[in-house]
Design a protein around this motif. Structure first.
Motif, PDB file in Angstrom:
ATOM      1  N   TYR A   1       8.843  -1.466  -4.390  1.00  0.00           N
ATOM      2  CA  TYR A   1       7.377  -1.568  -4.366  1.00  0.00           C
ATOM      3  C   TYR A   1       6.930  -2.976  -4.750  1.00  0.00           C
ATOM      4  O   TYR A   1       6.060  -3.566  -4.087  1.00  0.00           O
TER       5      TYR A   1
ATOM      6  N   VAL B   1       0.881   3.594   0.369  1.00  0.00           N
ATOM      7  CA  VAL B   1       2.209   3.374  -0.207  1.00  0.00           C
ATOM      8  C   VAL B   1       2.995   4.683  -0.160  1.00  0.00           C
ATOM      9  O   VAL B   1       2.535   5.709  -0.673  1.00  0.00           O
TER      10      VAL B   1
ATOM     11  N   TYR C   1      -2.845   0.540  -5.742  1.00  0.00           N
ATOM     12  CA  TYR C   1      -2.675   1.086  -4.400  1.00  0.00           C
ATOM     13  C   TYR C   1      -2.659   2.612  -4.462  1.00  0.00           C
ATOM     14  O   TYR C   1      -2.292   3.197  -5.490  1.00  0.00           O
TER      15      TYR C   1
ATOM     16  N   TYR D   1       5.081  -5.398  -2.056  1.00  0.00           N
ATOM     17  CA  TYR D   1       3.670  -5.694  -2.342  1.00  0.00           C
ATOM     18  C   TYR D   1       3.618  -6.714  -3.479  1.00  0.00           C
ATOM     19  O   TYR D   1       3.566  -6.350  -4.655  1.00  0.00           O
TER      20      TYR D   1
END
Length: 536
Positions: free
Chosen positions: A432, A423, A444, A436
Motif C-alpha cells: 500500500y 484500495v 483512502y 500510494y
C-alpha cells in the motif's frame, strides 16, 4: 408590572429600533444604534427611561436570547477542536492573549483584585463574530477563503473569551477562594453542569423537540417549547452557580447540531422574537447603565484602557495574522479585532456580578463602541480593495456554522467527485505504501472483492503497524470501519459537521438507496467550491 414600566419598555423598543435603523443605513452595526438609543433616553441624557426592576427582567431575558443565538449560530465546538493543533488556533490564542495580558497588567496597576482584573481583561481580549460576519456577507466575501480565515479565527477568539469570563464569574460567585481544592471544586461543578446539560441537550432535547413537532398540533408550540427550554436551562444554570447566559449558550451549541430543517425553523423563530424585542432592549439597557462620569477617572486610566482596547487589540490581531501566515494581514487583523455583541453582553454580566464598577463599565462601553465603528470602517475599506481570491489552505478549520451561513442551500452532489481511488483490501501495508506514495499524508477508501466499502485507512492506522509487520498485515485488517458517510441529497453543512466528527479528511458519498459508493467529498473540494462561488 406598573404602567410606568410598560411606558419604559415601549420607549426602549421604539428608540432602539429607530436608532438601529439609522446606523444600519450608514453601514454601521445595528447594535451600536441600540446602545446609543439607551444612552439618549436613559439617565445619561434625557432620563426618559430608568433602569427599574421590570426593565432589568427584560434585559436578563435579552441576555439569554442573545447567548442562545450566539451558541446556535457562532460557536461550533467540533469545528474548534478540528483546528486545535493548527496554526490558526495558535494565532487566535495570540490575538486574545496580547490584549488580555496588557489589560490584566493595567488592571492590577489600578489596585484591582486579580479576579476583577482578569475578568475585565478577558472582555477586552474578546472579539465579536457578529459584526465581522455581517460585513463579510454584505461585501460578498463570506464565500471566499479569506472570509473563512477571518471567520474561523474570530470565532475561536470569541470562544476563548467566553470561557475565561465564565471562569472568572464562577470564581467570584464562590466568594473567598484561596485553596487549590476550592478552585478544583469550582471546575468540577462547571464540568458536572456542562456534562449534564450537554448530555440533556444532545440526547434528550432533540427527541423531545421531535415529539412535540410530531404529536402536538397547537400553533407555534414548537417555538414556545424552545423559549421555555432556554429560560429553564438559564434558571438551572444560575442555581448551579453558573451564569444563566452560559447555560443558554450551551443549549444553543447543542441545538446547532440538529438537522437542517429543525435548525432553520428554530433559528428563524428565535431571531424574530429575539432581535425583534428582547435583544434590542438588552443593548438599549447597556445604554441605560452608561454614565458619562467615567471622565472623572484619572486620565492615565482612561488613556490606558482606551489604548489597550484600540491599539493593543489591533496589534495583537496583526501579530496573530502574521503568526498564522494569513494574507492580507491588515484585512485579517481588522476582522479579528472587531468588537460587538459578545463584548457588551459580557461587560453587563461583569457589572451585574460586581466584578466591574459603573464608571469603568461606562469607559469600557465607550471604548467598545469606538472599536466597533473603527473596525467596521477599516474592514470594509480593506475588503473592497481585495480582488484576487485565494485558494483554500489545509490550515483552515472546517466550520459547519460558517458553511451554514455561506453555502447553506448547496448539497453534497454540488461538490462531490465521482473519480476516487478504490484500495483493494488484500494489499499488504508495505504494498500500500509503495503503490500510494502519499499514503503517509492522506486517507483512502478500502473495498472488498465485491466492491463493498469496508471503511477507510489513514496515516493514523498505518502508524499502529510496526515496520517489521507491514509486509504481512493486509490493509483490510487495519481499516477503520465506522467512517461517516453522506448521501447525494444531504446539505453541505451537514457534510462538514460529519467531517469534523472524525479524523479522516474525506467521506464516501452513497447513492440514495445506500447501496453504492458513487463518489467522495473532502476538505479541499469544499474549499474549491468556495472559490468558485466567490468568482460567480
Amino acid at each position: 408590572m406598573t404602567f410606568e414600566a410598560i411606558l419604559y419598555i415601549g420607549v426602549l423598543i421604539l428608540s432602539a429600533k429607530l436608532f438601529g435603523e439609522l446606523l444600519h443605513r450608514i453601514k454601521q452595526p445595528t447594535i451600536l444604534g441600540n446602545v446609543i438609543a439607551g444612552i439618549i433616553v436613559g439617565p445619561a441624557l434625557f432620563a426618559l427611561v430608568e433602569p427599574i426592576d421590570e426593565i432589568e427582567l427584560f434585559i436578563s431575558i435579552g441576555v439569554f436570547f442573545l447567548f442562545f443565538l450566539i451558541g446556535l449560530e457562532e460557536i461550533d465546538v467540533p469545528g474548534l477542536f478540528r483546528v486545535l493543533r493548527k496554526r490558526i488556533f495558535a494565532g487566535a490564542a495570540v490575538a486574545f492573549l496580547v490584549p488580555f495580558s496588557a489589560a490584566s497588567a493595567l488592571g492590577i496597576a489600578t489596585d484591582m483584585e486579580f479576579v476583577n482584573a482578569f475578568a475585565i481583561a478577558s472582555v477586552i481580549g474578546a472579539s465579536s463574530l457578529g459584526v465581522t460576519a455581517k460585513i463579510l456577507t454584505d461585501l460578498g466575501k463570506l464565500r471566499s477563503t479569506l472570509g473563512l480565515e477571518i471567520f474561523t479565527m474570530t470565532a475561536i477568539v470569541e470562544f476563548i473569551a467566553i470561557i475565561f469570563v465564565s471562569v472568572m464569574i464562577q470564581i467570584n460567585s464562590a466568594g473567598d477562594v484561596t485553596e487549590i481544592t476550592d478552585i478544583a471544586w469550582l471546575f468540577i461543578k462547571m464540568i458536572i453542569f456542562f456534562g449534564v446539560a450537554g448530555a440533556f441537550s444532545v440526547f434528550v432535547l432533540p427527541r423531545i423537540m421531535r415529539g412535540i413537532k410530531k404529536h402536538l398540533k397547537a400553533k407555534e408550540i414548537y417555538f414556545a417549547a424552545v423559549v421555555g427550554f432556554i429560560l429553564l436551562v438559564a434558571y438551572f444554570a444560575e442555581i448551579s452557580g453558573i451564569h444563566g447566559a452560559i447555560g443558554a449558550l450551551l443549549l444553543g451549541v447543542a441545538v446547532s447540531r440538529m438537522p437542517r430543517e429543525e435548525y432553520f425553523e428554530i433559528s428563524k423563530s428565535l431571531h424574530a422574537v429575539g432581535y425583534g424585542i428582547f435583544i434590542p432592549i438588552f443593548f438599549a439597557g447597556i445604554g441605560l447603565h452608561f454614565l458619562p462620569n467615567f471622565w472623572n477617572l484619572p486620565l492615565w486610566i482612561i488613556v490606558g484602557f482606551l489604548a489597550v482596547i484600540v491599539g493593543v487589540k489591533f496589534f495583537g490581531s496583526y501579530i496573530a495574522a502574521k503568526f498564522a501566515r494569513m494574507r492580507p494581514t491588515n484585512a485579517v487583523a481588522y476582522g479579528v479585532m472587531s468588537k460587538g455583541a459578545v463584548d457588551l453582553a459580557l461587560m453587563l454580566s461583569l457589572l451585574s456580578s460586581n466584578l466591574l464598577e459603573e464608571d469603568l463599565f461606562s469607559l469600557l462601553v465607550f471604548g467598545t463602541l469606538m472599536m466597533m465603528v473603527l473596525s467596521s470602517v477599516l474592514l470594509q475599506k480593506s475588503l473592497k480593495k481585495i480582488v484576487q481570491i485565494k485558494i483554500g489552505s489545509s490550515e483552515i478549520g472546517m466550520m459547519p456554522l460558517y458553511f451554514r451561513k455561506a453555502v447553506s442551500n448547496l448539497k453534497v452532489e454540488d461538490v462531490m467527485s465521482e473519480k476516487f481511488t478504490r484500495v483493494p483490501h488484500t494489499l499488504t501495508v508495505s504494498e500500500y505504501l509503495q503503490e500510494y506514495p502519499d499514503a503517509d499524508k492522506t486517507s483512502y477508501l478500502v473495498f472488498d472483492d465485491a466492491e463493498n466499502l469496508l471503511g477507510a485507512v489513514s496515516p493514523k492506522e498505518i502508524k499502529k503497524v510496526t515496520k517489521d509487520m507491514r509486509s504481512m498485515v493486509q490493509i483490510g485488517k487495519i481499516v477503520y470501519p465506522n467512517i461517516a458517510h453522506v448521501t447525494l441529497d444531504e446539505y453541505l453543512f451537514s457534510a462538514v459537521q460529519k467531517l469534523n466528527s472524525q479524523h479522516f479528511h474525506l467521506m464516501p458519498v452513497l447513492s440514495l438507496d445506500y447501496q453504492h459508493v458513487v463518489g467522495i467529498v473532502n476538505d479541499q473540494m469544499i474549499m474549491d467550491l468556495l472559490v468558485q462561488e466567490e468568482q460567480k
